[in-house]
Design an enzyme around this catalytic site. Structure first.
Site, PDB file in Angstrom:
ATOM      1  N   ASP A  64       0.834  -1.197   0.000  1.00 58.66           N
ATOM      2  CA  ASP A  64       0.000   0.000   0.000  1.00 58.66           C
ATOM      3  C   ASP A  64       0.877   1.259   0.000  1.00 58.66           C
ATOM      4  O   ASP A  64       1.894   1.314   0.699  1.00 58.66           O
ATOM      5  CB  ASP A  64      -0.867  -0.034   1.274  1.00 58.66           C
ATOM      6  CG  ASP A  64      -1.972   1.003   1.277  1.00 58.66           C
ATOM      7  OD1 ASP A  64      -2.767   1.032   0.330  1.00 58.66           O
ATOM      8  OD2 ASP A  64      -2.049   1.796   2.238  1.00 58.66           O
ATOM      9  N   GLU A  79       1.622  -0.511  -4.928  1.00 60.08           N
ATOM     10  CA  GLU A  79       0.620   0.473  -5.336  1.00 60.08           C
ATOM     11  C   GLU A  79       1.343   1.824  -5.306  1.00 60.08           C
ATOM     12  O   GLU A  79       1.418   2.474  -4.267  1.00 60.08           O
ATOM     13  CB  GLU A  79      -0.566   0.476  -4.371  1.00 60.08           C
ATOM     14  CG  GLU A  79      -1.657   1.456  -4.766  1.00 60.08           C
ATOM     15  CD  GLU A  79      -2.181   2.321  -3.613  1.00 60.08           C
ATOM     16  OE1 GLU A  79      -3.270   2.875  -3.753  1.00 60.08           O
ATOM     17  OE2 GLU A  79      -1.501   2.475  -2.587  1.00 60.08           O
TER      18      GLU A  79
END
Ligand code: NOJ
Length: 554
Positions: A211, A271
């Site tokens: 993330d 990401e």
């Protein structure tokens, strides 16, 4: 060292993203859980996917859909147990499905014990140095330490009350105020996350989705943003030089792992948002992260004028990666952006998505069906977000009390946020909860928004029985892709087509064509139609339609 495959599995994998809270609820409390995923593994196997990626299921107040982690090495009791996770790895593995977990290293929950310790330990303590605490500016330190804004709106700093009761330091949070950012320049933080990575790899995770992979390190001086505030290019908060070295160290951990219950390397996918594609090269280069998402398609709308941009996004990505195409998997949607049916159906391509937006759902559905044939025909790996295979649209008219996205709260309700694409999946039946849960879909903290009426034709049961359904299109496409030697890993060659069409060939013997224009278009020369997203008319490709073709060898 793990035995290396000739072509790592992740280079051509189709991965299915599960947002567990909205996937399936096995204990009837209204919040989807790992037991729900376990109970639907045969559904996933029938879809033909290679792996599932589970978004966070860790103990969390769920102020940001679970991306506010209070304990990185456990399962939220509302969503199951570690034994459920172990069972999931085993049972999924038995169906040739790998399990990828979400690593959330930029921030944690303010309920995380180490953040609580930092609050009580006070300024200057080693406990505070694990986070980014600073004194405020101005007399009495009443102004935030710098001018950074949160990704979710409002200032990126929150002031704490010190243990003695006086107003005190400020801590940085690039997202919600309940998500304090870790200090990645502190070696203890690095060691802590290495342990977390090993914890999940030891338990059989096939990979990690990382993330906010572009954001862990911040400018050491935490200098003000230049005006206007940066978007996703290199800045004091994003794409700092230390990241590349960090990812090389994580790669060596991944590569040190044995194969586990299924063959092949462990992977990690970042990401990382970027303004310029080449920015992410540094994370992939020199044995860094195996993969970083390719967001070239995720914000696209469907119109003929956008084709040159779409083609150059594909070209740029393939040229940058030559020989490593699937290091940047393609993706059409996620729990963070409007669903493809809604996005492609918006009649004003520039309008923000909000209640009252004009959406032509029938056109959106036709285009989303065509778009998935594009997604799965491009070279490399592809990710599908749960519900895309059912052609779900966003639910735009959620009542304010059903919205839990911090973006909605922090904007004072002026930005609707992401709840509309996080509504639970409909499995069967004619009314909510459509087999999602045996209990009422409760409005508990972090639970998904309620399902609407009228979704009976979207259910898995209804679509399984309909040969022309979107679900059956996905099943056919994923299985065909797996079987066809031209699909997955490889390259493409653009073909000339009528204006408004996107056409390319892949060897051996495959051609793709999509019509984004307003009139029927001729198709490239072909031998057989392998799959079409909608009816073809007298050998022509109608608007909003895509086709996979078998071609004769040249
Ligand atoms: C990206 C996740 O996909 C999103 O849902 C989350 O809010 C942010 N990262 C912050 O963790």
């Amino acid at each position: 060292m793990a035995m290396q495959e000739s072509v790592p599995w992740w280079r051509s994998a189709v991965v299915y993203q599960i947002y567990p809270a909205g996937f399936a609820d096995s204990n009837g409390d209204g919040l989807g859980d790992l037991g729900g995923v376990l109970s639907r593994l045969n559904y996933l196997a029938a879809l033909g996917i290679d792996a599932i990626w589970l978004t966070p299921f860790y103990p969390s107040p769920r102020a940001d859909g679970g991306y506010d982690v209070a304990d990185y090495c456990d399962v939220d009791p509302r969503q199951g147990t570690l034994a459920d996770f172990d069972a999931l790895v085993t049972e999924a593995g038995a169906r040739q499905i790998r399990v990828i977990v979400d690593l959330v290293p930029n921030h944690c929950s303010d309920q995380h014990p180490l953040f609580q310790e930092a609050l009580t330990a006070g300024p200057g303590s080693p406990a505070r140095d694990r986070f980014l605490f600073r004194d405020g500016r101005g007399p009495g330190g009443t102004r935030p330490p710098n001018n950074w804004q949160s990704e979710f709106g409002g200032p990126a700093w929150t002031r704490v009350t010190e243990p003695g009761g006086a107003p005190g330091q400020w801590y940085l949070h690039l997202f919600d105020d309940s998500q304090p950012d870790w200090n990645w320049r502190n070696p203890a933080v690095r060691a802590y996350f290495e342990d977390i990575i090993r914890f999940w790899l030891d338990r059989g995770a096939a990979g990690l989705r990382v993330d906010v992979a572009h954001g862990l390190f911040k400018d050491a001086d935490l200098a003000d943003d230049a005006a206007p505030a940066p978007s996703h290019g290199p800045s004091g908060r994003y794409h700092q030089p230390e990241l590349a070295g960090l990812y090389r160290s994580w790669r060596s951990i991944l590569d040190s792992y044995p194969a586990g219950i299924y063959p092949g390397q462990r992977t990690a996918i970042g990401e990382a948002w970027y303004d310029d594609l080449s920015t992410v090269r540094r994370y992939l280069a020199g044995d860094g992260l195996p993969q970083v998402f390719n967001f070239g398609l995720i914000h696209t709308r469907w119109h003929a004028g956008g084709i040159p941009r779409m083609r150059s996004a594909v070209d740029a990505s393939l040229a940058m990666l030559s020989g490593r195409e699937s290091a940047m998997p393609w993706v059409l949607g996620s729990p963070d952006v409007p669903r493809p049916v809604t996005r492609f159906g918006m009649t004003d391509a520039c309008a923000p998505l909000a209640p009252g937006a004009n959406v032509d759902l029938a056109a959106g559905e036709r285009r989303a069906r065509a778009a998935v044939l594009l997604l799965l025909a491009l070279p490399g790996s592809a990710y599908i977000y749960q519900g895309e295979e059912l052609g779900l649209p966003d639910v735009l008219d959620l009542p304010p009390e059903a919205r839990t996205d911090p973006i909605f709260r922090r904007s004072g309700g002026t930005v609707v946020g992401r709840d509309g694409c996080r509504v639970p999946l409909p499995w069967s039946g004619n009314a909510p909860p459509y087999g999602f849960s045996s209990g009422p879909v409760a409005a508990s903290p972090g639970a998904c928004p309620p399902q609407p009426s009228g979704w009976q034709h979207h259910t898995v049961a209804a679509q399984s029985a309909d040969p022309g359904s979107t679900l059956n299109l996905y099943r056919a496409a994923v299985h065909l892709r797996r079987a066809h030697p031209a699909l997955g890993e490889g390259t493409l060659a653009w073909l000339d087509g009528q204006p408004g069409t996107v056409c390319f060939a892949r060897a051996p013997g495959f051609a793709f064509a999509a019509n984004l224009g307003a009139y029927p278009a001729p198709m490239p020369a072909y031998r057989d139609v392998l799959l079409a997203s909608g009816p073809l008319s007298r050998g022509q490709l109608p608007p909003d339609t895509a086709v996979w073709l078998a071609t004769n060898p040249p």
